[in-house]
Scaffold this motif. Structure first.
Motif, PDB file in Angstrom:
ATOM      1  N   MET A  45       6.721  29.761  -3.797  1.00 14.51           N
ATOM      2  CA  MET A  45       7.375  28.699  -4.554  1.00 14.51           C
ATOM      3  C   MET A  45       8.380  29.286  -5.534  1.00 14.51           C
ATOM      4  SD  MET A  45       5.728  25.984  -7.286  1.00 14.51           S
ATOM      5  CE  MET A  45       5.474  27.319  -8.473  1.00 14.51           C
ATOM      6  N   VAL A  46       9.578  28.745  -5.542  1.00 17.68           N
ATOM      7  CA  VAL A  46      10.587  29.168  -6.498  1.00 17.68           C
ATOM      8  C   VAL A  46      10.401  28.367  -7.785  1.00 17.68           C
ATOM      9  CG1 VAL A  46      13.047  29.323  -6.972  1.00 17.68           C
ATOM     10  CG2 VAL A  46      12.206  29.725  -4.646  1.00 17.68           C
ATOM     11  N   ASN A  47      10.222  29.057  -8.884  1.00 13.79           N
ATOM     12  CA  ASN A  47      10.049  28.375 -10.158  1.00 13.79           C
ATOM     13  C   ASN A  47      11.338  27.687 -10.576  1.00 13.79           C
ATOM     14  OD1 ASN A  47       7.464  29.360 -10.206  1.00 13.79           O
ATOM     15  ND2 ASN A  47       7.909  31.009 -11.630  1.00 13.79           N
ATOM     16  N   LYS A  48      11.208  26.478 -11.073  1.00 10.73           N
ATOM     17  CA  LYS A  48      12.371  25.687 -11.461  1.00 10.73           C
ATOM     18  C   LYS A  48      12.447  25.536 -12.972  1.00 10.73           C
ATOM     19  CE  LYS A  48      12.550  23.047  -7.139  1.00 10.73           C
ATOM     20  NZ  LYS A  48      13.820  23.658  -6.686  1.00 10.73           N
ATOM     21  N   GLN A 106       1.763  19.645 -16.386  1.00 12.87           N
ATOM     22  CA  GLN A 106       1.657  19.808 -14.931  1.00 12.87           C
ATOM     23  C   GLN A 106       2.689  20.802 -14.410  1.00 12.87           C
ATOM     24  OE1 GLN A 106       1.201  16.553 -12.247  1.00 12.87           O
ATOM     25  NE2 GLN A 106       0.013  15.308 -13.665  1.00 12.87           N
ATOM     26  N   PHE A 107       3.938  20.651 -14.827  1.00  9.54           N
ATOM     27  CA  PHE A 107       4.980  21.557 -14.344  1.00  9.54           C
ATOM     28  C   PHE A 107       4.733  22.978 -14.831  1.00  9.54           C
ATOM     29  CE2 PHE A 107       7.599  17.677 -13.663  1.00  9.54           C
ATOM     30  CZ  PHE A 107       7.992  17.938 -12.353  1.00  9.54           C
ATOM     31  N   ALA A 108       4.352  23.118 -16.090  1.00  8.66           N
ATOM     32  CA  ALA A 108       4.101  24.451 -16.637  1.00  8.66           C
ATOM     33  C   ALA A 108       2.926  25.118 -15.937  1.00  8.66           C
ATOM     34  CB  ALA A 108       3.839  24.356 -18.135  1.00  8.66           C
ATOM     35  N   ASN A 109       1.860  24.374 -15.710  1.00  4.68           N
ATOM     36  CA  ASN A 109       0.681  24.932 -15.049  1.00  4.68           C
ATOM     37  C   ASN A 109       0.947  25.281 -13.587  1.00  4.68           C
ATOM     38  OD1 ASN A 109      -0.767  24.696 -17.432  1.00  4.68           O
ATOM     39  ND2 ASN A 109      -1.671  22.723 -16.889  1.00  4.68           N
ATOM     40  N   ALA A 110       1.995  24.653 -13.012  1.00  5.95           N
ATOM     41  CA  ALA A 110       2.386  24.985 -11.638  1.00  5.95           C
ATOM     42  C   ALA A 110       3.351  26.171 -11.602  1.00  5.95           C
ATOM     43  CB  ALA A 110       3.025  23.772 -10.967  1.00  5.95           C
ATOM     44  N   GLY A 111       3.658  26.728 -12.771  1.00  2.68           N
ATOM     45  CA  GLY A 111       4.494  27.921 -12.828  1.00  2.68           C
ATOM     46  C   GLY A 111       5.954  27.687 -13.126  1.00  2.68           C
ATOM     47  N   HIS A 112       6.349  26.428 -13.355  1.00  2.83           N
ATOM     48  CA  HIS A 112       7.753  26.132 -13.640  1.00  2.83           C
ATOM     49  C   HIS A 112       8.047  26.322 -15.130  1.00  2.83           C
ATOM     50  CE1 HIS A 112       8.212  24.571  -9.597  1.00  2.83           C
ATOM     51  NE2 HIS A 112       7.148  23.797  -9.772  1.00  2.83           N
ATOM     52  N   ASN A 113       9.324  26.476 -15.440  1.00  2.36           N
ATOM     53  CA  ASN A 113       9.768  26.601 -16.825  1.00  2.36           C
ATOM     54  C   ASN A 113      10.128  25.222 -17.351  1.00  2.36           C
ATOM     55  OD1 ASN A 113       9.743  29.525 -16.653  1.00  2.36           O
ATOM     56  ND2 ASN A 113      11.617  29.324 -15.433  1.00  2.36           N
ATOM     57  N   VAL A 114       9.568  24.842 -18.487  1.00  2.00           N
ATOM     58  CA  VAL A 114       9.749  23.498 -19.034  1.00  2.00           C
ATOM     59  C   VAL A 114      10.402  23.571 -20.409  1.00  2.00           C
ATOM     60  CG1 VAL A 114       8.572  21.407 -19.845  1.00  2.00           C
ATOM     61  CG2 VAL A 114       7.760  22.584 -17.774  1.00  2.00           C
ATOM     62  N   LEU A 115      11.451  22.775 -20.586  1.00  2.00           N
ATOM     63  CA  LEU A 115      11.998  22.535 -21.914  1.00  2.00           C
ATOM     64  C   LEU A 115      11.527  21.153 -22.328  1.00  2.00           C
ATOM     65  CD1 LEU A 115      13.782  23.374 -24.290  1.00  2.00           C
ATOM     66  CD2 LEU A 115      15.720  22.293 -23.113  1.00  2.00           C
TER      67      LEU A 115
END
Length: 227
Positions: free
Chosen positions: A1-4, A22-31
């Protein structure tokens, strides 16, 4: 998975808070952008919190500053922040309308404009609207400012989808039915909505990641009941 890289507004509570986790725990970067920053988001290494009042256009300079120095690009924006006033129309002032529109419409437009230079081909902008903003849907007394603002953001998103389709930026709207958020409880004390914020966040999570493969300039009604 490519982190978004994902911007979510209105993350202090409710659906936005659940989405950020949810997004952070899935490895994505969140603002995470909100007027108040909850302690529950501060400890997550994948979440950057910005305290910004979306009704104040000048405060968006903080978002632009972060994007220019850190991310350089955005994959997904979720316009989730909302303002709701529940009172009879005859008692609803121009100031009430302006307060709601500054968050629900102008905030969406201004943040989108700020982010445009960072949105590449394939990016997805999701605006959270309401069934109350859908033409021909059941309307509820006391929500003149809120529901009309949610109708406005639908039209705005349809227009932006057309204007930026050559750049490959997708704009879609999710018109939600009642969700058992704190905002709903504040406006309608005692009303029990059929879905929790986490349940609705589950749906939005998946749509934000994949919906632009199938939709652009579309309004999806996400409601199992009326309202």
């Amino acid at each position: 998975m490519v982190n978004k890289n994902i911007i979510i507004t209105g993350t202090s509570r409710g659906i936005g808070h659940e989405l950020a986790l949810q997004f952070a725990n899935a490895g994505h970067n969140v603002l995470a952008v909100s007027r108040k920053t909850p302690q529950t988001l501060l400890g997550n290494a994948n979440i950057t919190c910005l305290t910004v009042d979306l009704s104040q256009e000048d405060e968006l300079a903080e978002v632009e500053k972060f994007l220019s120095s850190a991310w350089k690009k955005i994959d997904i924006i979720i316009h989730n922040a909302g303002s709701l006033i529940h009172k009879p129309f005859a008692q609803t002032t121009q100031e009430d309308f302006e307060k709601v529109y500054r968050v629900n419409v102008f905030g969406v437009a201004n943040l989108t404009r700020t982010c445009l230079p960072f949105l590449p081909n394939g990016s997805h902008v999701v605006s959270i609207s309401s069934m109350g903003g859908i033409q021909g849907s059941m309307k509820f007394a006391g929500l003149a400012a809120y529901s009309s603002s949610k109708g406005a953001v639908i039209t705005l998103s349809e227009l932006l989808a057309e204007e930026y389709k050559e750049q490959g930026i997708a704009f879609n709207v999710l018109a939600l039915g009642a969700v058992n958020t704190e905002m709903l409880q504040e406006a309608f004390p005692g009303y029990e909505a059929p879905l929790s914020p986490k349940e609705m966040a589950d749906y939005i999570f998946n749509f934000a990641l994949t919906g632009n493969k199938y939709f652009n300039g579309k309004v999806l009604q996400v409601s199992s009941t009326t309202p």
